[in-house]
Scaffold this motif. Structure first.
Motif, PDB file in Angstrom:
ATOM      1  N   LEU A 135      26.250  16.555   4.491  1.00 41.68           N
ATOM      2  CA  LEU A 135      25.119  17.291   3.933  1.00 41.68           C
ATOM      3  C   LEU A 135      25.035  18.701   4.505  1.00 41.68           C
ATOM      4  CD1 LEU A 135      22.267  14.607   3.944  1.00 41.68           C
ATOM      5  CD2 LEU A 135      23.865  15.177   2.114  1.00 41.68           C
ATOM      6  N   GLU A 136      24.430  19.583   3.719  1.00 42.64           N
ATOM      7  CA  GLU A 136      24.159  20.935   4.188  1.00 42.64           C
ATOM      8  C   GLU A 136      22.930  20.929   5.099  1.00 42.64           C
ATOM      9  OE1 GLU A 136      26.059  23.483   3.552  1.00 42.64           O
ATOM     10  OE2 GLU A 136      27.407  22.431   2.170  1.00 42.64           O
ATOM     11  N   VAL A 137      22.753  22.033   5.826  1.00 44.20           N
ATOM     12  CA  VAL A 137      21.611  22.135   6.740  1.00 44.20           C
ATOM     13  C   VAL A 137      20.293  22.044   5.974  1.00 44.20           C
ATOM     14  CG1 VAL A 137      20.416  23.653   8.370  1.00 44.20           C
ATOM     15  CG2 VAL A 137      22.900  23.457   8.447  1.00 44.20           C
ATOM     16  N   SER A 138      20.235  22.672   4.802  1.00 46.19           N
ATOM     17  CA  SER A 138      19.001  22.631   4.006  1.00 46.19           C
ATOM     18  C   SER A 138      18.663  21.207   3.579  1.00 46.19           C
ATOM     19  CB  SER A 138      19.149  23.524   2.771  1.00 46.19           C
ATOM     20  OG  SER A 138      20.239  23.096   1.969  1.00 46.19           O
ATOM     21  N   GLN A 139      19.683  20.410   3.294  1.00 43.26           N
ATOM     22  CA  GLN A 139      19.447  19.019   2.903  1.00 43.26           C
ATOM     23  C   GLN A 139      18.969  18.187   4.091  1.00 43.26           C
ATOM     24  OE1 GLN A 139      23.441  18.495   1.323  1.00 43.26           O
ATOM     25  NE2 GLN A 139      22.642  18.376  -0.763  1.00 43.26           N
ATOM     26  N   VAL A 140      19.552  18.439   5.248  1.00 41.66           N
ATOM     27  CA  VAL A 140      19.086  17.751   6.462  1.00 41.66           C
ATOM     28  C   VAL A 140      17.641  18.148   6.760  1.00 41.66           C
ATOM     29  CG1 VAL A 140      19.474  17.447   8.934  1.00 41.66           C
ATOM     30  CG2 VAL A 140      21.426  17.612   7.381  1.00 41.66           C
ATOM     31  N   ASP A 141      17.338  19.430   6.579  1.00 46.31           N
ATOM     32  CA  ASP A 141      15.958  19.906   6.767  1.00 46.31           C
ATOM     33  C   ASP A 141      14.993  19.147   5.869  1.00 46.31           C
ATOM     34  OD1 ASP A 141      16.720  21.707   8.646  1.00 46.31           O
ATOM     35  OD2 ASP A 141      16.488  23.488   7.403  1.00 46.31           O
ATOM     36  N   HIS A 142      15.368  19.016   4.611  1.00 41.39           N
ATOM     37  CA  HIS A 142      14.480  18.356   3.643  1.00 41.39           C
ATOM     38  C   HIS A 142      14.238  16.897   4.027  1.00 41.39           C
ATOM     39  CE1 HIS A 142      12.589  17.359  -0.144  1.00 41.39           C
ATOM     40  NE2 HIS A 142      13.449  16.366  -0.305  1.00 41.39           N
ATOM     41  N   LEU A 143      15.283  16.194   4.401  1.00 39.16           N
ATOM     42  CA  LEU A 143      15.139  14.788   4.783  1.00 39.16           C
ATOM     43  C   LEU A 143      14.255  14.635   6.019  1.00 39.16           C
ATOM     44  CD1 LEU A 143      18.794  13.483   4.292  1.00 39.16           C
ATOM     45  CD2 LEU A 143      16.798  12.876   2.923  1.00 39.16           C
ATOM     46  N   LEU A 144      14.508  15.470   7.017  1.00 37.41           N
ATOM     47  CA  LEU A 144      13.760  15.349   8.270  1.00 37.41           C
ATOM     48  C   LEU A 144      12.308  15.782   8.088  1.00 37.41           C
ATOM     49  CD1 LEU A 144      13.954  14.527  11.182  1.00 37.41           C
ATOM     50  CD2 LEU A 144      14.799  16.803  11.756  1.00 37.41           C
ATOM     51  N   GLU A 145      12.088  16.847   7.333  1.00 35.13           N
ATOM     52  CA  GLU A 145      10.716  17.295   7.066  1.00 35.13           C
ATOM     53  C   GLU A 145       9.925  16.227   6.327  1.00 35.13           C
ATOM     54  OE1 GLU A 145      10.138  22.041   6.594  1.00 35.13           O
ATOM     55  OE2 GLU A 145      11.422  21.104   5.097  1.00 35.13           O
ATOM     56  N   THR A 146      10.549  15.605   5.341  1.00 35.66           N
ATOM     57  CA  THR A 146       9.872  14.561   4.570  1.00 35.66           C
ATOM     58  C   THR A 146       9.501  13.382   5.457  1.00 35.66           C
ATOM     59  OG1 THR A 146      11.112  15.200   2.587  1.00 35.66           O
ATOM     60  CG2 THR A 146      10.074  13.026   2.583  1.00 35.66           C
ATOM     61  N   ALA A 147      10.424  12.963   6.295  1.00 36.66           N
ATOM     62  CA  ALA A 147      10.146  11.833   7.197  1.00 36.66           C
ATOM     63  C   ALA A 147       9.030  12.174   8.182  1.00 36.66           C
ATOM     64  CB  ALA A 147      11.420  11.445   7.940  1.00 36.66           C
ATOM     65  N   LEU A 148       9.004  13.418   8.658  1.00 37.45           N
ATOM     66  CA  LEU A 148       7.952  13.831   9.592  1.00 37.45           C
ATOM     67  C   LEU A 148       6.591  13.893   8.905  1.00 37.45           C
ATOM     68  CD1 LEU A 148       9.856  16.649  11.529  1.00 37.45           C
ATOM     69  CD2 LEU A 148       9.095  14.465  12.474  1.00 37.45           C
ATOM     70  N   LYS A 149       6.556  14.422   7.679  1.00 36.37           N
ATOM     71  CA  LYS A 149       5.286  14.509   6.951  1.00 36.37           C
ATOM     72  C   LYS A 149       4.741  13.124   6.630  1.00 36.37           C
ATOM     73  CE  LYS A 149       6.068  19.034   4.828  1.00 36.37           C
ATOM     74  NZ  LYS A 149       6.324  19.769   3.553  1.00 36.37           N
ATOM     75  N   GLU A 150       5.627  12.206   6.304  1.00 30.65           N
ATOM     76  CA  GLU A 150       5.200  10.841   6.000  1.00 30.65           C
ATOM     77  C   GLU A 150       4.942  10.025   7.264  1.00 30.65           C
ATOM     78  OE1 GLU A 150       8.246   9.235   3.554  1.00 30.65           O
ATOM     79  OE2 GLU A 150       7.650  10.375   1.764  1.00 30.65           O
ATOM     80  N   GLU A 151       5.207  10.631   8.426  1.00 23.40           N
ATOM     81  CA  GLU A 151       5.024   9.952   9.717  1.00 23.40           C
ATOM     82  C   GLU A 151       5.802   8.635   9.764  1.00 23.40           C
ATOM     83  OE1 GLU A 151       0.870   9.570  10.418  1.00 23.40           O
ATOM     84  OE2 GLU A 151       0.521  11.726  10.575  1.00 23.40           O
ATOM     85  N   ASN A 152       6.999   8.700   9.210  1.00 23.05           N
ATOM     86  CA  ASN A 152       7.880   7.529   9.188  1.00 23.05           C
ATOM     87  C   ASN A 152       8.785   7.598  10.416  1.00 23.05           C
ATOM     88  OD1 ASN A 152       9.807   5.527   8.614  1.00 23.05           O
ATOM     89  ND2 ASN A 152       9.584   5.834   6.408  1.00 23.05           N
ATOM     90  N   ALA A 153       8.321   7.001  11.501  1.00 22.08           N
ATOM     91  CA  ALA A 153       9.037   7.098  12.777  1.00 22.08           C
ATOM     92  C   ALA A 153      10.426   6.481  12.699  1.00 22.08           C
ATOM     93  CB  ALA A 153       8.217   6.425  13.880  1.00 22.08           C
TER      94      ALA A 153
END
Length: 303
Positions: free
Chosen positions: A116-134
Motif C-alpha cells: 500500500l501507499e502511505v496515503s492508503q496506510v494513513d486512511h486505514l489508520l485514521e479510520t481505525a483511530l476515529k472508530e476507536e477500534n483498538a
C-alpha cells in the motif's frame, strides 16, 4: 262500440314498433359477442401467463443451470407474495441490518499493507483511530513495524497519542526507533524523537514524578512552537491532577509550571493551573492557588 274502437286506436299507439323476434335475435347476438370477447380475453391472458412462465423457466435455467418445474415456480411465487404485516417487516429488516452491522464490525481487519501507499496506510489508520477500534489499530501498527511502512507524521502523532492513553510504552518506543531509522534528519530534537509521548505514557502508567521530570527536560530544549505542543498535553495532565491526585503530585505539577514561567518565560501553564486550583472544590487546591497568586507578579498581571 265507439268505446271499443277508441281503445283499439290507443292500444296501437303503445304497441312496440320493433318485432319481438328481432329483439330476441339481437339479444342472442349481443350475448354471443360478449361471450366471444370474454373467450378472446381469456385466451390472451392464458398466452401471457404461459409466456411469463416460460420466461421464468428460462431465466431460472440461466441462473441456476437447471430448470424448475412450473409447480415449483408457482410455489415460489406464492411464498413471495405472502402478505406480511408492517411490524413484522420492520422487525425482520432491523434484525438483518443489526446482524450485518455486527458481522462487519466484529470481524478483524484483514489487510496486508506491504504493497500500500502511505496515503492508503494513513486512511486505514485514521479510520481505525476515529472508530476507536483498538484491535484494528494494533494490527495495523504491528504491520507498520513489520514492513517498516510508517504513515505520515500527523497520523503517526495521532497513533502515538492513542498508544500513550493505552499505556503501550513498548510500542511507542518501537515506532520512535523506526522513525529515527527512516528519518534521522527529523530526530534532532526531543519532540522529533517523540519523547513527549513517552513522558505522557509514563504519566498514564502512574509514574507521575518521573513523567513531570521528563517534561521538564523536554521543555528546556523546545522553541515557542514546540512549547505549544507540550501545552496541549499539560492541559490534560493538570485536569487529571486538580481534585483527583495527591497533594504531592499537585505540588510537582505546580513546580513544573513555575519552571515554565521563570526559566522559559512561558506563563500559560501556570495561569491554567492557578485557574483550575482557584475553581476547585478542594481546600488544598484553593490554598495552592492563593500561594501562587501571592508569589508571582507575572501571574497577577496576567490575571
Amino acid at each position: 262500440m265507439a268505446a271499443l274502437l277508441s281503445a283499439g286506436r290507443h292500444s296501437t299507439i303503445f304497441r312496440p314498433s320493433v318485432p319481438n323476434v328481432w329483439i330476441l335475435s339481437w339479444l342472442v347476438c349481443s350475448q354471443r359477442k360478449s361471450t366471444n370477447i370474454s373467450a378472446v380475453d381469456s385466451f390472451i391472458s392464458e398466452l401471457m401467463e404461459n409466456k411469463k412462465l416460460k420466461w421464468k423457466v428460462l431465466n431460472s435455467r440461466h441462473r441456476n443451470g437447471k430448470s424448475k418445474t412450473p409447480t415449483q415456480i408457482e410455489q415460489a411465487e406464492l411464498s413471495a407474495t405472502v402478505v406480511r404485516s408492517p411490524t413484522e417487516t420492520l422487525l425482520r429488516s432491523s434484525f438483518r441490518l443489526g446482524e450485518l452491522y455486527k458481522e462487519l464490525t466484529s470481524n478483524p481487519l484483514l489487510v496486508n499493507i506491504s504493497q500500500l501507499e502511505v496515503s492508503q496506510v494513513d486512511h486505514l489508520l485514521e479510520t481505525a483511530l476515529k472508530e476507536e477500534n483498538a484491535e484494528d489499530v494494533s494490527r495495523l501498527l504491528s504491520q507498520i513495524l513489520e514492513f517498516q511502512k510508517l504513515p505520515s507524521t500527523p497520523v503517526l502523532n495521532a497513533a502515538l497519542k492513542h498508544l500513550s492513553h493505552q499505556k503501550q510504552l513498548e510500542t511507542i518506543e518501537q515506532l520512535a526507533e523506526l522513525y529515527t531509522q527512516l528519518h534521522p534528519q527529523q530526530t534532532g530534537t526531543a519532540i522529533g524523537r517523540f519523547e513527549h509521548f513517552k513522558a505522557l505514557c509514563q504519566w498514564k502508567l502512574g509514574n507521575s514524578l518521573k513523567s513531570l521530570e521528563a517534561f521538564r527536560t523536554i521543555m528546556a530544549s523546545c522553541n515557542e512552537e514546540q512549547l505549544l505542543i507540550i501545552d496541549h498535553i499539560l492541559l490534560e495532565m493538570i485536569d487529571e491532577t486538580i481534585g483527583r491526585k495527591s497533594e504531592a503530585v499537585l505540588l510537582a505539577v505546580i513546580s513544573l509550571c513555575e519552571f515554565c514561567l521563570t526559566e522559559l518565560r512561558h506563563d500559560f501553564p501556570l495561569c491554567y493551573v492557578w485557574e483550575k486550583s482557584f475553581l476547585s472544590a478542594w481546600h488544598s487546591d484553593q490554598e495552592a492557588a492563593k500561594t501562587l497568586f501571592d508569589r508571582h507578579a507575572a501571574l497577577r498581571r496576567a490575571v
